[in-house]
Scaffold this active site. Structure first.
Site, PDB file in Angstrom:
ATOM      1  N   HIS B  82      -1.726  18.831   2.820  1.00  0.00           N
ATOM      2  CA  HIS B  82      -0.798  17.648   2.952  1.00  0.00           C
ATOM      3  C   HIS B  82       0.150  17.185   1.747  1.00  0.00           C
ATOM      4  O   HIS B  82      -0.384  17.404   0.560  1.00  0.00           O
ATOM      5  CB  HIS B  82      -1.734  16.539   3.339  1.00  0.00           C
ATOM      6  CG  HIS B  82      -1.162  15.411   3.927  1.00  0.00           C
ATOM      7  ND1 HIS B  82      -0.264  14.379   3.291  1.00  0.00           N
ATOM      8  CD2 HIS B  82      -1.136  14.909   5.151  1.00  0.00           C
ATOM      9  CE1 HIS B  82       0.075  13.365   4.032  1.00  0.00           C
ATOM     10  NE2 HIS B  82      -0.659  13.678   5.286  1.00  0.00           N
ATOM     11  N   GLY B 163       5.243  -0.723 -13.300  1.00  0.00           N
ATOM     12  CA  GLY B 163       4.983   0.289 -13.954  1.00  0.00           C
ATOM     13  C   GLY B 163       6.298   1.266 -14.073  1.00  0.00           C
ATOM     14  O   GLY B 163       7.261   0.948 -13.618  1.00  0.00           O
ATOM     15  N   HIS B 167       1.075   8.189 -13.992  1.00  0.00           N
ATOM     16  CA  HIS B 167      -0.323   8.518 -14.682  1.00  0.00           C
ATOM     17  C   HIS B 167      -0.676   9.831 -14.834  1.00  0.00           C
ATOM     18  O   HIS B 167      -0.609  10.654 -13.871  1.00  0.00           O
ATOM     19  CB  HIS B 167      -1.164   7.594 -13.718  1.00  0.00           C
ATOM     20  CG  HIS B 167      -2.557   7.543 -14.409  1.00  0.00           C
ATOM     21  ND1 HIS B 167      -3.444   8.555 -14.381  1.00  0.00           N
ATOM     22  CD2 HIS B 167      -3.368   6.508 -14.977  1.00  0.00           C
ATOM     23  CE1 HIS B 167      -4.558   8.287 -14.914  1.00  0.00           C
ATOM     24  NE2 HIS B 167      -4.588   6.888 -15.082  1.00  0.00           N
ATOM     25  N   PRO B 168      -0.915  10.169 -16.045  1.00  0.00           N
ATOM     26  CA  PRO B 168      -1.166  11.705 -16.241  1.00  0.00           C
ATOM     27  C   PRO B 168      -2.259  12.446 -15.081  1.00  0.00           C
ATOM     28  O   PRO B 168      -2.066  13.589 -15.175  1.00  0.00           O
ATOM     29  CB  PRO B 168      -1.842  11.897 -17.817  1.00  0.00           C
ATOM     30  CG  PRO B 168      -2.320  10.337 -18.001  1.00  0.00           C
ATOM     31  CD  PRO B 168      -1.591   9.398 -17.247  1.00  0.00           C
ATOM     32  N   GLY B 171      -1.003  10.062 -11.031  1.00  0.00           N
ATOM     33  CA  GLY B 171       0.033  10.327 -10.521  1.00  0.00           C
ATOM     34  C   GLY B 171       0.671   8.900 -10.089  1.00  0.00           C
ATOM     35  O   GLY B 171       0.597   8.117 -11.070  1.00  0.00           O
TER      36      GLY B 171
END
Lengths: 319, 319
Positions: B82, B163, B167-168, B171
Site C-alpha cells: 500500500h 510544520g 520527520h526522519p 514521515g
C-alpha cells in the site's frame, strides 16, 4: 455513413424577417447544408438557427452567414433579456453521425479562424474546443457582456484565441464543439410541485444524481400536473433511459406515477438507439436495427412520449 | 443527541500485536472513546483502526496514540504494497451523529495542530479540510511516498499546513474530515463478469452514472456468481438505495437479477434511515422511527442483505 455535423449559431437579433432571410441565405443555398429551424425570441432579442449537413459545407456556410450578420446587426443598439457578447454570439458545433469529438473540435477551430479572418471579430474557442480552463464555460466568457468586453479583453487572461480587440459593432464570438443537449420533460400524475422538485433534486448531478442530468420542477397549469424538466447534457455518457427510469424510481416514494414525457427541440438517431437498446435488452445501440420510423414508434411507446415524430430527429432533415 | 465522530487512523505497521496494543491503548482507556475495530493487513504492512465517540475525547486519544506510534514505527525500515508517506499515514474524521461537516473540519484542524506539536510530524489538511486545491486528494499528497517526501516538501506548493521538514522516522501525516464511505456489493445471478463490468460502468460517475458511486466487477469463484462492487463516497448526496435500484434497473437489460447484497465494514444509522425512508415511502430519514434492531431488519429485507447485523452499525458500539 456520411459525416454529419449540427451547427446552432445564436444571432443577437429578432423580429426582423428580412435580415434573417439574408443571414440564413448561405444555409439555404450551400450544397450539403440543410436549414432545419429558425427560432426568434423577441424578449431575448435573439434568434437561434439550427443547421445540419456535411462538415466542410456547414463550416463554409457558417462563415458566409457571419459576414452577412456583421452587416445587419449593431450591438451598440442591442437590448434583450438574454446575456450576449456579440452579433454572432455563439457558434456551437455538435457531432451527429460518423464523426468523432476530435473531428468536430478541429472543424470548430477552422471555423473560428476563418470567421475571424472574414469579419475581424475576435473569437474564443469554448466548451470541448477550449484551449484554456477559463474558456470551457460560455457564461464565464460572456460575463461582462458586449458592453464590458473592451475592458475585459485588456486582461491577458481573457485574450481571445483569434484576434485581440473587440469588434466595434459585432463584439465577440465563441465557437466550439459541444455534445448534443437533450431537453427532456417527464409528466407526473400530481399537481404537487414540491414532489417534482424533490425528484428533480435526486436525479440531477448537483443533488448526487446522474453525472449529465440538470433538472428542476415545472407546473403545467393547463394540464393540472407538474413535470420534472431536464437537460441531458451528454447522452453518450448518461443515456436518456436512465433519466426516465430514475424519475420513475424516485416517484415511487411519493406514490406518484410517470404518465408521459416529451423532447423539446431535436434529438438524434444515436440518442434514440441508445434508449431503444436498453428496452430491447441488447448491449449497445449498434445492435438496434430499427429504421427511423420504427425507432420513433418504439421509443415513443417506451417513454410514453407525446408530440414526437420523425421530424424531431436531426437526421430526418438530411434527406 | 450526543455528538459522535468516527476516526479511522491508518498506521504503517502490521503483524506486531504488542505494538498495536500500545498504539491503541489511548482508545481503550480514554472516557468517551470506543475502539470498534483493529484490522491489520500483512501484505500492505498497514493497520486500520476504527474508533468512535465524543469528538474532543476522540481527538485527545488520537494525539496520544500518535505519540506512541512515533516511538514504535520506523519508516526507514517499512515495506508494503500500500502506498504510504508516514507512520501515522492518514487520520480521517467522519461526522456520524449530530455533527456538521464544519464541526468535523474544525476538529480535524485542532487534531492536526496538536498532533504536529506533540510529535513534530508535519501535517497536511486533506479532503474536506484541505485549505488548498492540491491537498483535497490524498493520493496527490502521498505521491512520492515516504522516500520522496523530503524532496517534495522543498517545493512551496507542497508546504505542509503544520510544520515544514519531514520527520526522519515517521514521515508525514494527512489529517482531515471526509464523508463516511459505504462499501456495498451487489450479487447478480450470473457468472458473466462482462455483465457486472457493463453494469458497473453505467452506475458509476465516470461512466455517466451517479455522482458519488465508484464501481467495478468482481467474480466470486466459490459462489459461482459475479458482483457489482461499489463505494458510495458520500451517501448524504447519493443515497445507497439509488445504487441498489440503479443496478437492478441496468441488470434488466441483460435479463439478470439482483439476488443479494452486502456491506463491507461499518455503516451508520443515518445511512440506513436514508435507505429505509425510500422504501417506507416517506420524504426523509427524519420520518423514520424504527429502532436500531427494526432498522437493521427492515433494510436487510429491502436490499436482500446477507452477513449484516446491528454490530455492523457504527452507533451500536457507542453503547
Amino acid at each position: 455513413m456520411t459525416k454529419i455535423v449540427e451547427c446552432v449559431p445564436n444571432y443577437s437579433i429578432s423580429g426582423n424577417p428580412a435580415a434573417m432571410e439574408q443571414i440564413t441565405l448561405p444555409f439555404q443555398t450551400t450544397k450539403g447544408v440543410h436549414l432545419v429551424n429558425v427560432e426568434g425570441d423577441t424578449s431575448y432579442n435573439r434568434t437561434v438557427v439550427t443547421v445540419i449537413g456535411e462538415p466542410q459545407a456547414v463550416k463554409a456556410a457558417m462563415v458566409e452567414s457571419a459576414k452577412i450578420a456583421v452587416e445587419c446587426i449593431d450591438m451598440r443598439k442591442h437590448h434583450g433579456e438574454h446575456k450576449r457578447m456579440g452579433a454572432i454570439d455563439v457558434v456551437p458545433f455538435i457531432p451527429i453521425q460518423d464523426m468523432t469529438v476530435e473531428e468536430a473540435v478541429a472543424l470548430s477551430e477552422e471555423c473560428a479562424k476563418e470567421l475571424h479572418e472574414a469579419t475581424d471579430i475576435p473569437v474564443f474557442l469554448y466548451s470541448l474546443s477550449a484551449k484554456r480552463e477559463q474558456c470551457a464555460s460560455l457564461p464565464d466568457i460572456r460575463k461582462g457582456e458586449f458592453e464590458g468586453m473592451a475592458e475585459k479583453l485588456k486582461d491577458p487572461y481573457w485574450k481571445p484565441d483569434f484576434g485581440t480587440a473587440v469588434h466595434p459593432t459585432a463584439g465577440v464570438t465563441a465557437v466550439g464543439c459541444r455534445p448534443l443537449l437533450i431537453a427532456f420533460n417527464i409528466d407526473l400524475n400530481t399537481d404537487n410541485r414540491k414532489i417534482a422538485a424533490a425528484i428533480a433534486r435526486m436525479v440531477r448531478y448537483s443533488g448526487g444524481g446522474y453525472r449529465c442530468i440538470q433538472a428542476g420542477p415545472v407546473t403545467l397549469e393547463d394540464k393540472g400536473i407538474v413535470q420534472v424538466t431536464m437537460n441531458v447534457t451528454d447522452f453518450t455518457k448518461t443515456s436518456v433511459y436512465r433519466a426516465f427510469e430514475a424519475v420513475k424510481m424516485e416517484a415511487k416514494r411519493y406514490d406518484v406515477k410517470v404518465i408521459g414525457s416529451e423532447f423539446i427541440g431535436l434529438v438524434s438517431v444515436d440518442c434514440l438507439k441508445d434508449i431503444a437498446a436498453y428496452y430491447l435488452h441488447v448491449a449497445s445501440k449498434a445492435e438496434v436495427t430499427l429504421n427511423l420510423e420504427e425507432l420513433v414508434a418504439y421509443v415513443s411507446e417506451q417513454l410514453k412520449l407525446h408530440d414526437f415524430d420523425a421530424s424531431k430527429v436531426i437526421e430526418y432533415h438530411v434527406h
